[in-house]
Design a protein around this motif. Structure first.
Motif, mmCIF file in Angstrom:
data_model
loop_
_atom_site.group_PDB
_atom_site.id
_atom_site.type_symbol
_atom_site.label_atom_id
_atom_site.label_comp_id
_atom_site.label_asym_id
_atom_site.label_seq_id
_atom_site.Cartn_x
_atom_site.Cartn_y
_atom_site.Cartn_z
ATOM 1 N N GLY A 197 0.826 -1.205 0.000
ATOM 2 C CA GLY A 197 0.000 0.000 0.000
ATOM 3 C C GLY A 197 0.859 1.255 0.000
ATOM 4 O O GLY A 197 0.585 2.215 -0.724
ATOM 5 N N LEU A 198 1.928 1.243 0.809
ATOM 6 C CA LEU A 198 2.859 2.369 0.815
ATOM 7 C C LEU A 198 3.539 2.513 -0.541
ATOM 8 O O LEU A 198 3.702 3.631 -1.047
ATOM 9 N N LEU A 199 3.921 1.394 -1.138
ATOM 10 C CA LEU A 199 4.521 1.445 -2.476
ATOM 11 C C LEU A 199 3.559 2.064 -3.482
ATOM 12 O O LEU A 199 3.953 2.902 -4.295
ATOM 13 N N LEU A 200 2.282 1.681 -3.424
ATOM 14 C CA LEU A 200 1.294 2.254 -4.347
ATOM 15 C C LEU A 200 1.121 3.754 -4.130
ATOM 16 O O LEU A 200 1.010 4.513 -5.089
ATOM 17 N N VAL A 201 1.117 4.179 -2.865
ATOM 18 C CA VAL A 201 1.010 5.616 -2.580
ATOM 19 C C VAL A 201 2.220 6.351 -3.149
ATOM 20 O O VAL A 201 2.086 7.412 -3.768
ATOM 21 N N LEU A 202 3.413 5.786 -2.961
ATOM 22 C CA LEU A 202 4.623 6.417 -3.491
ATOM 23 C C LEU A 202 4.627 6.436 -5.024
ATOM 24 O O LEU A 202 5.107 7.393 -5.631
ATOM 25 N N LEU A 203 4.099 5.369 -5.633
ATOM 26 C CA LEU A 203 4.047 5.327 -7.097
ATOM 27 C C LEU A 203 3.074 6.351 -7.669
ATOM 28 O O LEU A 203 3.224 6.789 -8.802
ATOM 29 N N LEU A 204 2.065 6.719 -6.891
ATOM 30 C CA LEU A 204 1.094 7.722 -7.356
ATOM 31 C C LEU A 204 1.593 9.151 -7.173
ATOM 32 O O LEU A 204 0.997 10.077 -7.721
ATOM 33 N N SER A 205 2.663 9.325 -6.419
ATOM 34 C CA SER A 205 3.170 10.675 -6.194
ATOM 35 C C SER A 205 3.882 11.201 -7.441
ATOM 36 O O SER A 205 4.330 10.432 -8.291
ATOM 37 N N LYS A 206 3.982 12.497 -7.529
ATOM 38 C CA LYS A 206 4.591 13.121 -8.710
ATOM 39 C C LYS A 206 6.080 12.841 -8.815
ATOM 40 O O LYS A 206 6.635 12.870 -9.904
ATOM 41 N N THR A 207 6.732 12.564 -7.695
ATOM 42 C CA THR A 207 8.178 12.324 -7.743
ATOM 43 C C THR A 207 8.528 10.996 -8.394
ATOM 44 O O THR A 207 9.678 10.775 -8.757
ATOM 45 N N SER A 208 7.560 10.114 -8.552
ATOM 46 C CA SER A 208 7.845 8.813 -9.176
ATOM 47 C C SER A 208 7.649 8.844 -10.690
ATOM 48 O O SER A 208 7.758 7.806 -11.343
ATOM 49 N N GLN A 209 7.377 10.004 -11.243
ATOM 50 C CA GLN A 209 7.168 10.117 -12.686
ATOM 51 C C GLN A 209 8.391 9.674 -13.478
ATOM 52 O O GLN A 209 8.276 9.219 -14.604
ATOM 53 N N VAL A 210 9.584 9.808 -12.884
ATOM 54 C CA VAL A 210 10.811 9.437 -13.593
ATOM 55 C C VAL A 210 10.887 7.935 -13.867
ATOM 56 O O VAL A 210 11.647 7.507 -14.728
ATOM 57 N N LEU A 211 10.096 7.151 -13.152
ATOM 58 C CA LEU A 211 10.093 5.707 -13.388
ATOM 59 C C LEU A 211 9.402 5.338 -14.690
ATOM 60 O O LEU A 211 9.585 4.234 -15.206
ATOM 61 N N GLY A 212 8.570 6.216 -15.204
ATOM 62 C CA GLY A 212 7.903 5.973 -16.478
ATOM 63 C C GLY A 212 6.974 4.768 -16.438
ATOM 64 O O GLY A 212 6.190 4.591 -15.499
ATOM 65 N N ASN A 213 7.091 3.923 -17.462
ATOM 66 C CA ASN A 213 6.222 2.755 -17.593
ATOM 67 C C ASN A 213 6.470 1.711 -16.505
ATOM 68 O O ASN A 213 5.611 0.877 -16.236
ATOM 69 N N TYR A 214 7.628 1.759 -15.886
ATOM 70 C CA TYR A 214 7.951 0.792 -14.835
ATOM 71 C C TYR A 214 7.000 0.937 -13.648
ATOM 72 O O TYR A 214 6.761 -0.018 -12.922
#
Length: 145
Positions: free
Chosen positions: A24-41
């Motif tokens: 759940g924490l991972l999903l919250v972090l993935l939804l944040s704007k700072t994770s945009q650099v991960l792209g399709n990953y």
């Protein structure tokens, strides 16, 4: 050594709680704007996290048991021994279908990482352009497997 069912229940409920909190924490972090650099990953990580949450919660109810028989393993869910036969059948099918899912998703992570690394060496737009093709082929592979 045979452990009582309550032991399995405690271990699986603890694992499910850790899975829900961690993923759940991972999903919250993935939804944040700072994770945009991960792209399709991000999508691949999100699918893995959601699948892990589902499997962990399902196992905490199902309580998988394995018995070594004369000709191989027999598995059943202790949790579905007390349900309707149709629901028990569906639960057994779901368990058999999702048993290898984390391993398949993990292998897809490695394939994606390889393609991402190789795109810098050969063709930079291959992974970003072909990501949806990769995702469709991977989904077909998981369903068939």
């Amino acid at each position: 050594v045979i452990f009582p069912v309550i032991f399995h229940n405690i271990v699986l409920n603890t694992a499910a709680a850790v899975s829900v909190l961690g993923n759940g924490l991972l999903l919250v972090l993935l939804l944040s704007k700072t994770s945009q650099v991960l792209g399709n990953y991000r999508l691949l990580l999100s699918i893995f996290a959601l699948a892990d949450i589902f499997i962990s919660i399902f196992h905490s109810w199902y309580i998988p048991m394995f018995l070594l028989g004369e000709y191989g393993y027999v598995f059943f869910g202790y949790g579905n021994l007390f349900t309707e036969p149709r629901l028990g059948f569906v639960a057994n099918e779901a368990y058999a279908s999702t048993f290898y899912l984390p391993f398949v998703l993990l292998s897809l992570h490695f394939i994606y990482r390889y393609l991402s690394i190789s795109r810098y060496l050969k063709n930079p737009s291959f992974v970003s352009r072909g990501f949806w093709v990769f995702l469709v082929i991977s989904t077909i592979y998981v369903v068939i497997y």
